[in-house]
Every structure is written in C-alpha cells, then in structure tokens.
Design a protein around this motif. Sequence first.
Motif, PDB file in Angstrom:
ATOM      1  N   PRO A 186       0.794  -1.244   0.000  1.00 20.92           N
ATOM      2  CA  PRO A 186       0.000   0.000   0.000  1.00 20.92           C
ATOM      3  C   PRO A 186       0.819   1.282   0.000  1.00 20.92           C
ATOM      4  O   PRO A 186       0.484   2.229  -0.696  1.00 20.92           O
ATOM      5  N   TRP A 187       1.893   1.329   0.791  1.00 23.67           N
ATOM      6  CA  TRP A 187       2.696   2.553   0.879  1.00 23.67           C
ATOM      7  C   TRP A 187       4.143   2.246   0.510  1.00 23.67           C
ATOM      8  O   TRP A 187       4.781   1.410   1.146  1.00 23.67           O
ATOM      9  N   VAL A 188       4.643   2.945  -0.517  1.00 22.33           N
ATOM     10  CA  VAL A 188       6.027   2.768  -0.970  1.00 22.33           C
ATOM     11  C   VAL A 188       6.688   4.142  -1.060  1.00 22.33           C
ATOM     12  O   VAL A 188       6.208   5.019  -1.781  1.00 22.33           O
ATOM     13  N   PHE A 189       7.769   4.327  -0.308  1.00 22.34           N
ATOM     14  CA  PHE A 189       8.546   5.560  -0.348  1.00 22.34           C
ATOM     15  C   PHE A 189       9.821   5.287  -1.138  1.00 22.34           C
ATOM     16  O   PHE A 189      10.492   4.276  -0.917  1.00 22.34           O
ATOM     17  N   ALA A 190      10.175   6.206  -2.042  1.00 22.82           N
ATOM     18  CA  ALA A 190      11.331   5.978  -2.910  1.00 22.82           C
ATOM     19  C   ALA A 190      11.953   7.311  -3.299  1.00 22.82           C
ATOM     20  O   ALA A 190      11.548   8.382  -2.817  1.00 22.82           O
ATOM     21  N   SER A 191      12.944   7.255  -4.198  1.00 21.31           N
ATOM     22  CA  SER A 191      13.642   8.446  -4.676  1.00 21.31           C
ATOM     23  C   SER A 191      13.683   8.428  -6.194  1.00 21.31           C
ATOM     24  O   SER A 191      14.080   7.423  -6.790  1.00 21.31           O
ATOM     25  N   GLN A 192      13.288   9.534  -6.811  1.00 24.88           N
ATOM     26  CA  GLN A 192      13.268   9.566  -8.274  1.00 24.88           C
ATOM     27  C   GLN A 192      14.573  10.083  -8.869  1.00 24.88           C
ATOM     28  O   GLN A 192      14.756  10.052 -10.083  1.00 24.88           O
ATOM     29  N   PHE A 193      15.492  10.587  -8.002  1.00 24.84           N
ATOM     30  CA  PHE A 193      16.817  11.027  -8.432  1.00 24.84           C
ATOM     31  C   PHE A 193      17.854  10.367  -7.529  1.00 24.84           C
ATOM     32  O   PHE A 193      17.495   9.690  -6.564  1.00 24.84           O
ATOM     33  N   PRO A 194      19.143  10.560  -7.798  1.00 25.57           N
ATOM     34  CA  PRO A 194      20.153  10.090  -6.846  1.00 25.57           C
ATOM     35  C   PRO A 194      19.915  10.717  -5.476  1.00 25.57           C
ATOM     36  O   PRO A 194      19.568  11.894  -5.359  1.00 25.57           O
ATOM     37  N   LEU A 195      20.112   9.928  -4.427  1.00 22.33           N
ATOM     38  CA  LEU A 195      19.862  10.367  -3.057  1.00 22.33           C
ATOM     39  C   LEU A 195      21.179  10.383  -2.291  1.00 22.33           C
ATOM     40  O   LEU A 195      21.876   9.374  -2.219  1.00 22.33           O
ATOM     41  N   TRP A 196      21.523  11.530  -1.726  1.00 20.86           N
ATOM     42  CA  TRP A 196      22.769  11.654  -0.983  1.00 20.86           C
ATOM     43  C   TRP A 196      22.693  10.863   0.320  1.00 20.86           C
ATOM     44  O   TRP A 196      21.625  10.678   0.900  1.00 20.86           O
ATOM     45  N   MET A 197      23.869  10.392   0.803  1.00 21.19           N
ATOM     46  CA  MET A 197      23.891   9.532   1.985  1.00 21.19           C
ATOM     47  C   MET A 197      23.321  10.231   3.210  1.00 21.19           C
ATOM     48  O   MET A 197      22.565   9.639   3.986  1.00 21.19           O
ATOM     49  N   ARG A 198      23.687  11.498   3.413  1.00 17.97           N
ATOM     50  CA  ARG A 198      23.156  12.224   4.568  1.00 17.97           C
ATOM     51  C   ARG A 198      21.636  12.298   4.479  1.00 17.97           C
ATOM     52  O   ARG A 198      20.929  12.123   5.477  1.00 17.97           O
ATOM     53  N   SER A 199      21.131  12.542   3.288  1.00 19.96           N
ATOM     54  CA  SER A 199      19.680  12.620   3.113  1.00 19.96           C
ATOM     55  C   SER A 199      19.016  11.276   3.378  1.00 19.96           C
ATOM     56  O   SER A 199      17.914  11.210   3.941  1.00 19.96           O
ATOM     57  N   SER A 200      19.687  10.187   2.966  1.00 18.60           N
ATOM     58  CA  SER A 200      19.097   8.868   3.194  1.00 18.60           C
ATOM     59  C   SER A 200      19.015   8.558   4.684  1.00 18.60           C
ATOM     60  O   SER A 200      18.065   7.909   5.143  1.00 18.60           O
ATOM     61  N   ASN A 201      19.997   9.025   5.465  1.00 14.87           N
ATOM     62  CA  ASN A 201      19.945   8.835   6.913  1.00 14.87           C
ATOM     63  C   ASN A 201      18.780   9.616   7.520  1.00 14.87           C
ATOM     64  O   ASN A 201      18.052   9.108   8.382  1.00 14.87           O
ATOM     65  N   ILE A 202      18.607  10.855   7.084  1.00 15.08           N
ATOM     66  CA  ILE A 202      17.497  11.681   7.580  1.00 15.08           C
ATOM     67  C   ILE A 202      16.163  11.065   7.168  1.00 15.08           C
ATOM     68  O   ILE A 202      15.205  11.023   7.953  1.00 15.08           O
ATOM     69  N   PHE A 203      16.105  10.608   5.926  1.00 17.48           N
ATOM     70  CA  PHE A 203      14.903   9.945   5.401  1.00 17.48           C
ATOM     71  C   PHE A 203      14.484   8.792   6.313  1.00 17.48           C
ATOM     72  O   PHE A 203      13.331   8.674   6.721  1.00 17.48           O
TER      73      PHE A 203
END
Length: 647
Positions: A327-344
């Motif tokens: 039902p719920w899928v969170f993803a990234s449509q562009f390259p995702l920086w490591m710091r951002s992935s940690n915050i995500f």
Amino acid sequence: MSEIHNIKLEILRSGPAHNQLLSPLTPYLVLCGAAGPSTVHLPFEQRQLLSRLERLRYYTGGMPVPPTQREAELRELGEAIGRMFGQVLPFLGELSSARAKKGRFVHLRLSLSAFELALLPFETAIAPDGFPGSGSPLFLQSKIPITLTREIRRGRPLPVEWNRPPRILFISAAPAGLASVPVKGHLIALRRAIDPWVKIRDTEEERLEAVKKILTVLPDATLDQIRQTSMDTEYSHVHILAHGAPYDRAGDRRYGLALCSGKNPGEADVIDGEALGIALTGNRASASAARRRPTVLSLATCDSGNVHSVLTPGGSIAHELHAAGIPWVFASQFPLWMRSSNIFTEVLYKRLLMGADPRRVLHELRQRLRTACPDTHDWASIVAYATVPWDFEKQVDDFRDQQTRERIEILFARLDDLLDTGKIEDPDGKRVSGEIDHLSGLIRRELQSWREEPAAQSCPTELADRLGLSAASEKRIGIVYEQTSGKKAESLEAYEKSCDFYGKAVKNAASNPWLITQYLSMLAVAKRLQGGGISGLAERYGHWWNVAKQISRWQLSAAAGKDRAWALGTLVELEMLGVVYGGENFNAEKAGEKIGRYCREMLDICGPQGFPVQSTVRQFDRYAHVWRQDEWDGLAKTALTALGTRP
C-alpha cells in the motif's frame, strides 16, 4: 490536529499505459472532485524532458552539473508543472475550500495510468498565481500544507491494514565494485525509532532479544534470501538500503536494485521491481491462509522512483512494488545523498512508529530535507506511492492509540521488574528510587499528551477511555510507590490523581459501571492511606455504589461470553466494596456467597487463564496484600480462593 482534506486528481489519456511519448500535442483529461473533466497539455517533448531530468542527477556525461544550472533547471521544471496544476480550475477551487477552513491540511492524491506521466517530477511544482504560497515550492509551503502521493488506478481498492504490530525487515546490499552504503547510520536510526517499544533492561545485551522481535537485519542480501525471509515471517515494514543500477530489458534501459548475487556474493545482481515484489509478497503454495503483505516499504535507493523508459510495460521499482500490492512505498526519483538517506530513515520510521499520519510525515520529511540538506534537491526527490482507503484516518488513530498504550506498558514493565526482583531494596536504593521517579514522569507525560489530542477532546467516550487509562496508570504508580520505602507521600499523591481521573471519566461516561467501580475503589484506597479509616464514605458515595450495581445487573442479563465474564468481575468487586459503601443494611455473609458464585461462573466461561479472570485476580491480590484493610480482607480472600488462587 487539523483535519486532512483529500483531493484526488486523475490524469487520463487514451491508449495503453506504455509506448506513448510525451508531447505538447497530446491532450490529457484531468478529473478532480465532482467537477467535469479538464483538458491539459504538458509543455514537454520526451527527449527534452529526459535531457532536463539528466541535469538533475548532479552528474551528466561523467561531469558534475554546476549548481546554478541545476537549480535553474529545478526551478523551470517546477514552474512548468505548477502551470499545469493551474490549468485544473476544480483543483484551485478545492484548495480555496480548504483555505477557508483554518488549519486544514491537504492531501493531493495523483492517480496516474500512463507511464510517461510518472517521468514528471510533480514534487518539484512551484505554486502558480492564486495557489497557496505562490512562487514557492507547492509542497514545501506552510500556508496550507499540501502533501503529494501517487497511486495506480485499480479495478478494486487495495486492502490496507495500518493498525498491526510493527515488525521491521532491514535489507542492505553493497556488492563488490560499488561504493559502500551507510548501513550503520540506517541501523542506528531504526534502532532509535523502535527503542520506546523495547523492554528496558540493565544492559544492551539483555535488550537484544527484545530488539530482534521487532527488527530483523538482512545484510549483503540476495533476492533468494529476501524471498525466504519474507516467507518465514510477516513484516509490517520493509526498509531497503542499496544502490540503484541501470539494466537493459529488450534493448530498453531501466533502473533496478543492485543486490548481491546468489551465485557469487561478490557480484551484483540487478533486479527489477517486479521480481522484488514477488519475493516480498509471494505466498507458499501449501499455505492454508495468505500471508499479509508489508504495509510500508521504503527504498533508500537512488532512482528507485525513476521510470526512465516508457516504451515497454513496467514502471519504476516503486511503481512495480505498489502494483504488487504494497500500500505505501517511499522511494527516490533522483540520486539520493547519503546524509539525506539517513534523515529519510530517521524521520520516516520515528514518526510512523509513533503513530503519525504518513501524509503529514511526508510533508515534514520534505521540509526537514530542505533545511538539513540545502545544497541538494533531495526534498523533491522523495516520492510516495500510496493507497488511502475511506477509513484510513481511523486506522491511523487506532494504531497511534495502540502504540501509545504499548509504550506505557513498556515503562510499567520496568517498574514491575524493579519490584519483582527486589531492586528497590538494593543498597543502591537511591538510584532505583530515582529511576522510579523518572519512569513515572515519562508515563505521565505520555498520558497527558494523549489526553490532550483533539480526537479525545471532541469525543466524550474517547476522552473517558483515556481518562480511565490515566487513572489506572496512576493507580499502578501509587502501588509501586507504596511498596518503596520513604515514598508514602508520592503514593498518596498518585492515588488521589487516580481518583480525580476516574471521577472525570465517570462524568464523560456515567453509564459505565466499571469506571464507577474503580472510582469508588480508589476513593477507599486513598482514604485508607491517609490514616483516617474508610468510615463516612457510604453517606457520600453510597448512591454511586447502588447505581453501579444496578447497571452491572442490567448488563449481565444481556451479556454472553467474555462480556458476561467482565460484568461478573465488576459485580464481584462491587460486592466486596459493599463493606465500604453498603451502609447499615449490608450483609457480608450474603456478599461472600455472591462473590463465590460469580467467580465460579467466570471460571466456567473463560477458564483460569482467561484475561477477565486474571485481571480480577490481580485486582483482588492488591486488596489482599498491597491495600490490605480489615473491613474487606475476608471478602478479598474469598474471591481469590473462588478463583483458584491461594490468598
């Protein structure tokens, strides 16, 4: 908390979902609310859009894209998409309606069928004239908070079970030849997110078993390991940390997930969303009942929301997983920086497990990424594919209530552990006493926030339930303090707070005999501790005792099964409290006979291990030991004996 206003935009065109290129000549029909369809044209050619999206990948042709060029591209794309939204006049009307209601939060549900539309970074939209926050990113502004989710058009609604015990599967992979991934940072974020529901122990090693019941870690994962792990255990949440990687299908380039190869773990196995969806959601052929699929899946993976090609059937990884029934899928449509992935990971799981609505969490996440990572556009990179059934708000509220109760029970379990192990008598008693004060304070703060939620304040029945739990919690705190040396004043304060909460609960649900019974019980317990005996309560509160008995008898006459057992348990306690509230006409011998009869019937209904029986045993054990009083001691022991427990 403000109400969420749902707006659904369906964008349609004729023809199959795939093999259609973007063109300004293609008309799209947009449906919004009850208004008639609007026709819009997108100002993009396919080749032109792909070229512009390439510049949002930070590198093109192996060379870094200058920040000024990237920021200008982001702005121009956002303005073009904003103008497209501006063409849909019914959408503006819906927003105006939401603006008229102060504090309204808007959820924009974008329903897409055409694959080429999934290429568009709708999340970058700049609010056009007339929209809230005109000239700024539409999904970052706070004038009227708006969150955007995407969804696939379906023939029938996708079932959603949001209120289920959290069980998280953390999958990571970094095959040889690819850069490492921040496994430690993500693991720490997940561990912190689940911490309020992990049993409190003196060492981290002792807590490990409790952690494993909530969080499973699958490092260096292969597709077959994911399939087998998902077969063995049902997971409510799945978090994947891996690299996105391109692959070719029938001469068509797409983005997949780089897992470790099952044949050679040092090599990469790039899989598509369809294969991953089958591994995560497939059922055993011999299973008697279908397994529940994950409710939430998060992909800390570059390009996991990137379609790239529209020539052949199949979308992005996120699209395929949503199509597979997650039902719920969170993803990234562009390259995702490591710091951002940690915050995500940190924001998503901390807020979701606390019971926050995922639509609000998505808006919070974008704002957090915008402020914490200002040199990136990761705030616009995050996409969410979501299914929102008609009762979703209730499911979220129920889950938040359950998580709150579970957090409180974890804190009480620690208090019980301190009592059961005798640690309050240790030489280091001051430290233990301080821990009891700390835990009690945490419980009270949790309950106060819960009571003050608008959902409780606007519903007397709900407020009565939360006041009742607050009263029961103060009672348990009072018991702990009463058994801790030098804490008589704190115990009396807790009992008095319990009386106050029960009294307020009765005012909101005066026909609930259990609440009345507990109110009368705590009045007697508090007066006992004050040292003045329990005389005089009958004159002031005897009528409440009679009312509770009469309502309980009415409930008993119409109840069956466990409901009847609960009604009997209330009558057992009321009969015993007759020594306090029954007045001169109270007959203790007859009360003892009724207590024995009611207890035996409870055992016949649900057995000695039934929850109503065990709950009644715990309550009367308190009367017999913690709250011992000569007036009720004999009747309390009569109940315990009848329930098969040695007094």
